[in-house]
Design a protein around this motif. Structure first.
Motif, PDB file in Angstrom:
ATOM      1  N   SER A   1       0.832  -1.206   0.000  1.00 55.60           N
ATOM      2  CA  SER A   1       0.000   0.000   0.000  1.00 55.60           C
ATOM      3  C   SER A   1       0.867   1.256   0.000  1.00 55.60           C
ATOM      4  N   ILE A   2       1.947   1.219   0.811  1.00 55.43           N
ATOM      5  CA  ILE A   2       2.805   2.395   0.898  1.00 55.43           C
ATOM      6  C   ILE A   2       3.454   2.685  -0.442  1.00 55.43           C
ATOM      7  N   VAL A   3       3.955   1.583  -1.099  1.00 60.83           N
ATOM      8  CA  VAL A   3       4.634   1.808  -2.376  1.00 60.83           C
ATOM      9  C   VAL A   3       3.651   2.310  -3.421  1.00 60.83           C
ATOM     10  N   ILE A   4       2.416   1.731  -3.431  1.00 59.20           N
ATOM     11  CA  ILE A   4       1.416   2.191  -4.402  1.00 59.20           C
ATOM     12  C   ILE A   4       1.107   3.663  -4.181  1.00 59.20           C
ATOM     13  N   THR A   5       0.873   4.036  -2.928  1.00 58.65           N
ATOM     14  CA  THR A   5       0.526   5.427  -2.651  1.00 58.65           C
ATOM     15  C   THR A   5       1.665   6.361  -3.007  1.00 58.65           C
ATOM     16  N   ALA A   6       2.908   5.955  -2.655  1.00 62.26           N
ATOM     17  CA  ALA A   6       4.049   6.810  -2.986  1.00 62.26           C
ATOM     18  C   ALA A   6       4.165   6.972  -4.499  1.00 62.26           C
TER      19      ALA A   6
ATOM     20  N   ASN B   1       1.744   6.654  -6.669  1.00 64.36           N
ATOM     21  CA  ASN B   1       0.639   7.473  -7.152  1.00 64.36           C
ATOM     22  C   ASN B   1       0.823   8.934  -6.828  1.00 64.36           C
ATOM     23  N   PHE B   2       1.678   9.248  -5.896  1.00 60.28           N
ATOM     24  CA  PHE B   2       1.917  10.646  -5.566  1.00 60.28           C
ATOM     25  C   PHE B   2       3.045  11.224  -6.410  1.00 60.28           C
ATOM     26  N   VAL B   3       4.152  10.451  -6.514  1.00 63.12           N
ATOM     27  CA  VAL B   3       5.345  10.999  -7.158  1.00 63.12           C
ATOM     28  C   VAL B   3       5.227  10.995  -8.671  1.00 63.12           C
ATOM     29  N   VAL B   4       4.788   9.840  -9.225  1.00 65.01           N
ATOM     30  CA  VAL B   4       4.819   9.703 -10.686  1.00 65.01           C
ATOM     31  C   VAL B   4       3.922  10.724 -11.391  1.00 65.01           C
ATOM     32  N   PRO B   5       2.670  10.983 -10.916  1.00 66.59           N
ATOM     33  CA  PRO B   5       1.888  12.008 -11.617  1.00 66.59           C
ATOM     34  C   PRO B   5       2.533  13.380 -11.575  1.00 66.59           C
ATOM     35  N   LEU B   6       3.224  13.719 -10.465  1.00 67.94           N
ATOM     36  CA  LEU B   6       3.924  15.008 -10.412  1.00 67.94           C
ATOM     37  C   LEU B   6       4.935  15.104 -11.545  1.00 67.94           C
ATOM     38  N   LEU B   7       5.735  14.022 -11.661  1.00 67.00           N
ATOM     39  CA  LEU B   7       6.746  14.020 -12.711  1.00 67.00           C
ATOM     40  C   LEU B   7       6.089  14.040 -14.084  1.00 67.00           C
ATOM     41  N   CYS B   8       5.001  13.292 -14.235  1.00 67.25           N
ATOM     42  CA  CYS B   8       4.322  13.263 -15.540  1.00 67.25           C
ATOM     43  C   CYS B   8       3.763  14.623 -15.894  1.00 67.25           C
ATOM     44  N   ASP B   9       3.289  15.372 -14.883  1.00 70.50           N
ATOM     45  CA  ASP B   9       2.807  16.730 -15.146  1.00 70.50           C
ATOM     46  C   ASP B   9       3.920  17.583 -15.727  1.00 70.50           C
ATOM     47  N   GLN B  10       5.108  17.491 -15.093  1.00 67.55           N
ATOM     48  CA  GLN B  10       6.233  18.285 -15.591  1.00 67.55           C
ATOM     49  C   GLN B  10       6.612  17.861 -16.999  1.00 67.55           C
ATOM     50  N   ILE B  11       6.571  16.549 -17.243  1.00 65.33           N
ATOM     51  CA  ILE B  11       6.917  16.052 -18.580  1.00 65.33           C
ATOM     52  C   ILE B  11       5.924  16.574 -19.604  1.00 65.33           C
ATOM     53  N   ALA B  12       4.634  16.574 -19.218  1.00 65.09           N
ATOM     54  CA  ALA B  12       3.612  17.050 -20.154  1.00 65.09           C
ATOM     55  C   ALA B  12       3.836  18.509 -20.496  1.00 65.09           C
ATOM     56  N   LEU B  13       4.349  19.282 -19.527  1.00 60.59           N
ATOM     57  CA  LEU B  13       4.633  20.687 -19.810  1.00 60.59           C
ATOM     58  C   LEU B  13       5.720  20.821 -20.863  1.00 60.59           C
ATOM     59  N   ILE B  14       6.723  19.935 -20.763  1.00 59.47           N
ATOM     60  CA  ILE B  14       7.826  20.008 -21.725  1.00 59.47           C
ATOM     61  C   ILE B  14       7.328  19.686 -23.127  1.00 59.47           C
TER      62      ILE B  14
ATOM     63  N   LEU C   1      -8.138   0.758   3.880  1.00 61.31           N
ATOM     64  CA  LEU C   1      -7.875   1.468   5.119  1.00 61.31           C
ATOM     65  C   LEU C   1      -6.733   2.466   4.956  1.00 61.31           C
ATOM     66  N   PHE C   2      -5.676   2.017   4.278  1.00 62.67           N
ATOM     67  CA  PHE C   2      -4.520   2.872   4.111  1.00 62.67           C
ATOM     68  C   PHE C   2      -4.866   4.092   3.281  1.00 62.67           C
ATOM     69  N   ASP C   3      -5.654   3.897   2.231  1.00 65.11           N
ATOM     70  CA  ASP C   3      -6.068   5.020   1.394  1.00 65.11           C
ATOM     71  C   ASP C   3      -6.795   6.060   2.235  1.00 65.11           C
ATOM     72  N   PHE C   4      -7.696   5.572   3.089  1.00 62.95           N
ATOM     73  CA  PHE C   4      -8.450   6.479   3.939  1.00 62.95           C
ATOM     74  C   PHE C   4      -7.535   7.217   4.912  1.00 62.95           C
ATOM     75  N   LEU C   5      -6.621   6.463   5.554  1.00 60.01           N
ATOM     76  CA  LEU C   5      -5.736   7.092   6.522  1.00 60.01           C
ATOM     77  C   LEU C   5      -4.831   8.126   5.867  1.00 60.01           C
ATOM     78  N   ILE C   6      -4.376   7.819   4.655  1.00 63.03           N
ATOM     79  CA  ILE C   6      -3.508   8.774   3.971  1.00 63.03           C
ATOM     80  C   ILE C   6      -4.269  10.051   3.657  1.00 63.03           C
TER      81      ILE C   6
END
Lengths: 187, 694
Positions: B378-383, B385-398, B470-475
């Motif tokens: 769960s932790i790796v999935i959430t991490a 899902n948080f990091v990769v879209p950020l990077l993809c946003d920057q890539i899309a800008l380029i 549960l983890f999704d909710f707690l996060i």
């Protein structure tokens, strides 16, 4: 019904129910709102259809209308004398047209009237410029305003007279998906 | 000129608007007709002629509907109504009976609507949100409400057919079918022996083990009781399986019905094109906007929207004038960025794969470290899902797409990442349960599943899904408390350049919707193994509604950039359908292919979960069996298939005909306008020549 109210006769309430999109309860609530705009002017007893009109300045003080940049135009379009003095009939009519259940065609008719600032049955460039300035609180530069107005007329004008008649406006509105949800005041 | 009544009435309405506000003495051609409606200057006249004949023709539903939708002042409408009531239409008794029935039906419908609106959840809150933050944010909360209701109804379904019968029959103590099989496979010991430290209860609550494992929460607790009384029989395994199948079908129907209403709007209005200035000018202002701050924001929003559109136009013009070399450079840049983003996503998948393997191997550790290992996927999935879209946003800008395309591309990548990462987790689990598909080798030889690690593999899968939920909710809660509230306090109370640049939190609708879709997909994949998961999800979404509402009103400002396509309900439902597809794949594979655990659950005696259906089928009466065989046979299915093809062709033809007639009517409108111009000019010329003659 169990509750006895003496503001309207039953027949009047039936008439209001048939002529607007409101239920009896909502009409009584609207009367309450109308009354609190000017408690000394508006009678509580409407059974004999008193002729009471509230001026524009009082109506646009309502919280639902106050912040709307088109509030004056809205009230003027629904008033019979064109000056914004609304009787209770017109007040109810206004909110009925702006309610959720009014059909698209009805709303389009009144939207056209609202945006037609110089009341000539056409949306000309000046009308559009005034609309845009009120929409954006005059933050666009004049060149941008002129550009947007030209493009808007170019897109919607079907008969080529460089202004929008009601038919052009209605045709454009049918393609707008949000019109029904934005042209809606909750009261 | 022969005109149909429909066109005549619309023309009269058009005339009405011309006359009602007309102060000018310009006499257009249309106004030359005898004024048939109200004009501003004259006392209210009333037209006795055409409208009523039309209304009588239209039938009983005609009059009151028309009155409400006529653009006349109220006093006139009331007068018209009085006259209508006084007029006694000469109709047959059958006609009048029909009208009375229609009227009472309408009254019933309206009172029913009023009654139902009493039950609609949170309608006032949604109104407030829509008024202050606009339609985009409101659509997120509407979607959330839809999911709450869907989950709750699903829970009622499961409770009614699986949970309550299980409770009843367990307490009654019906006989169980004894299972036969290798001894080692039938071992199942969910409750640890010995002294249990009290904080273990808390750990068990979080990971679904211990006292929670052997409970109605998970598959392992249900028994394969088959009650057969004199006039009552209930087959728990069959009920379990069929309820799960019906739950999926029910969700699909709900989603499709809801999509139908949204799709109608999308199809009728077409894809929103950039630079639709007329629409922005006339339809963007939300009349329901309340409050000073909200209107100022709305104005900024519109201003920003117009600027973005103008910028996109100029970008399009620039793109059209690129030289060949520049085009090659741009496209190669885009391809390389695409490859880079794909690489990032695959790296995330690999991380999830490794984490899941590690977690499953070390799941028997105790204490806090054990909890950490359990939650590692769960932790790796959430991490990710948080990091990769950020990077993809920057890539899309380029990549320098047009702004609206950038948002859509980034969003599609996020959707892909979220759903496929869940798929990778499930694939890894499957690999471990079935020894990578080779069910007759190694550890899986004895029981056709890995009984050493998984004594009851369905419960383990259910536990994984429970932990994910549960983890999704707690996060979500943690981000709210630890990030959003402090951010607002810092930005509000400490003003310098940095805080101004960071600004208040923006409520990004698309990212939040993806979170909801992810949560619902987890529930769908886990529902077969954890029957109470829809209930847990209902509670989770209800709490999420209130938490998100609080953060919206206290911490957020509305997003400046809103693109209609990404905030539309139709888009949300399409993404939800992808999640549903993933859940369906999981359930089909688990039901059909993997051998159920022999030590636990209602299917312990069967070679696969599906085999209960043929078995129960044999027990039906001969006529029902023959009937069902007939339905499945070719002599029924081929004509059915042909019939549905015919029906589909009919609808396709109808749609194309409507499209053509819309295009024709539009062309006709243009022509009419030009006709009018031409005739007006002719009249002017004629009147001028008349003046000259006189």
């Amino acid at each position: 019904m169990g509750n006895k109210q003496t503001i309207f006769t039953d027949e009047q309430l039936d008439a209001y129910q048939d002529c607007t999109f409101f239920t009896r309860k909502e009409i009584l609530r609207l009367h309450g709102r109308y009354h609190e705009l000017a408690p000394h002017l508006v009678p509580m007893d409407y059974t004999n259809d008193p002729d009471c009109k509230l001026p524009l300045a009082l109506i646009v003080n309502m919280p639902e209308l106050k912040e709307n940049p088109f509030c004056n135009r809205i009230v003027e379009s629904f008033s019979e004398d064109g000056m914004g003095n609304l009787s209770f009939n017109e007040f109810v009519d206004m909110f009925s047209v702006l309610s959720e259940m009014a059909p698209r065609e009805l709303k389009a008719i009144y939207a056209f009237k609202i945006y037609d600032f110089n009341v000539d049955n056409y949306l000309c460039k000046e009308d559009l410029e005034k609309t845009l300035n009120r929409l954006t609180k005059e933050e666009l530069t004049p060149e941008e305003v002129v550009l947007v107005c030209e493009k808007a007329i170019e897109e919607a004008d079907l008969d080529g007279d460089h202004k929008l008649s009601y038919a052009d406006f209605e045709n454009m509105i049918t393609r707008a998906p949000d019109f029904l949800s934005t042209f809606h005041i909750r009261i | 000129m022969a005109r149909s009544p429909q066109r005549q009435s619309s023309r009269e309405e058009y005339d009405y608007t011309e006359e009602y506000g007309s102060h000018s003495d310009q006499q257009s051609l249309r106004l030359r007709r005898v004024p048939s409606r109200v004009s501003n200057q004259n006392p209210p006249q009333f037209d006795w002629s055409s409208p009523h004949e039309e209304e009588d023709e239209e039938g009983s539903s005609g009059p009151p509907r028309d009155l409400r939708a006529t653009p006349l002042p109220m006093a006139l409408k009331r007068a018209m109504r009085q006259i209508q009531q006084m007029r006694v239409p000469v109709v047959s008794s059958r006609e009048s009976w029909k009208r009375k029935k229609a009227k009472s039906l309408r009254k019933l419908k309206e009172s029913g609507r009023g009654f139902l609106s009493f039950f609609s959840l949170w309608s006032k809150t949604l109104q407030k949100i829509g008024g202050n933050f606009g339609g985009g944010v409101q659509s997120y909360f509407l979607f959330l409400r839809f999911l709450v209701v869907l989950n709750f109804v699903s829970f009622l379904l499961i409770a009614g057919f699986v949970l309550i019968p299980s409770i009843v029959f367990r307490s009654v103590g019906s006989k169980l079918i004894n299972s036969t099989g290798p001894e080692a496979c039938m071992e199942y010991d969910p409750n640890p022996q010995g002294l249990v430290v009290f904080y273990n209860y808390f750990l068990d609550l979080l990971s679904g083990t211990g006292f929670m494992e052997y409970s109605y929460l998970f598959y392992g607790y249900y028994n394969n009781t088959m009650v057969e009384d004199v006039n009552f029989s209930y087959n728990i395994p069959l009920a379990y399986l069929l309820t799960a199948v019906f739950y999926f079908i029910f969700c699909l129907i709900c989603i499709i019905v809801r999509m139908g209403t949204a799709a109608r709007v999308v199809v009728a209005t077409g894809v929103s094109t950039v630079g639709n200035y007329s629409m922005i000018a006339f339809t963007s202002w939300d009349y329901g906007c309340l409050g000073d701050r909200a209107t100022k924001l709305k104005q900024k929003n519109i201003h920003y929207g117009l600027q973005v559109d103008l910028e996109e136009e100029s970008m399009k013009k620039r793109a059209a004038t690129l030289t060949l070399l520049q085009k090659i450079v741009l496209y190669s840049l885009r391809v390389s960025m695409c490859v880079l983003s794909l690489g990032l996503i695959i790296a995330a998948f690999f991380g999830i794969f490794k984490a899941t393997e590690f977690s499953q191997k070390n799941s028997l550790q105790g204490g806090i470290l054990g909890l950490f290992f359990e939650y590692l996927p769960s932790i790796v999935i959430t991490a990710g899902n948080f990091v990769v879209p950020l990077l993809c946003d920057q890539i899309a800008l380029i990549e320098r797409y047009a702004p609206s395309n950038t948002v859509i591309v980034a969003l599609l990548r996020s959707v892909f990442l979220r759903l496929v990462s869940l798929g990778v987790l499930l694939f890894t689990l499957w690999g471990q349960i079935t020894c990578d598909g080779a069910e007759n080798t190694g550890d899986c030889k004895l029981c056709q599943y890995n009984h050493l690690i998984y004594q009851c593999w369905e419960t383990r899968v259910g536990q994984e899904m429970y932990k994910l939920t549960l983890f999704d909710f707690l996060i979500n809660i943690a981000v709210l408390i630890l990030v959003e509230f402090p951010r607002r306090m810092v930005v509000d109370n400490w003003s310098n350049k940095l805080t101004q640049w960071v600004g208040r939190q923006e409520f990004v609708v698309s990212a939040n919707v993806l979170g909801l879709v992810y949560g619902q997909t987890v529930v769908w994949t886990g529902a077969l193994f954890c029957p109470l998961l829809p209930l847990i999800n209902t509670l989770k979404f209800i709490l999420l509604f209130y938490f998100k509402k609080i953060t919206l009103f206290y911490n957020c400002r509305p997003a400046l950039k809103t693109f209609r396509s990404t905030t539309s309900t139709f888009f949300f439902l399409v993404v939800l359908l992808f999640g549903w597809g993933l859940g369906t794949v999981v359930i089909i594979y688990s039901v059909a292919e993997i051998r159920p655990s022999m030590g636990c659950g209602p299917f312990s005696v069967f070679p696969s979960m599906w085999s209960i259906v043929p078995m129960s089928f044999q027990k039906l009466s001969i006529t029902s069996q023959e009937f069902l065989f007939f339905i499945g046979s070719q002599s029924f299915s081929i004509p059915l298939f042909a019939l549905s093809c015919v029906v589909m062709c009919y609808f396709v033809a109808l749609a194309s005909v409507y499209g053509k007639s819309v295009a024709l009517l539009r062309a006709q409108l243009k022509l009419e306008g030009r006709d009018k111009q031409f005739l007006v000019k002719q009249i002017e010329m004629l009147s001028q020549s008349q003046h000259i003659l006189n």
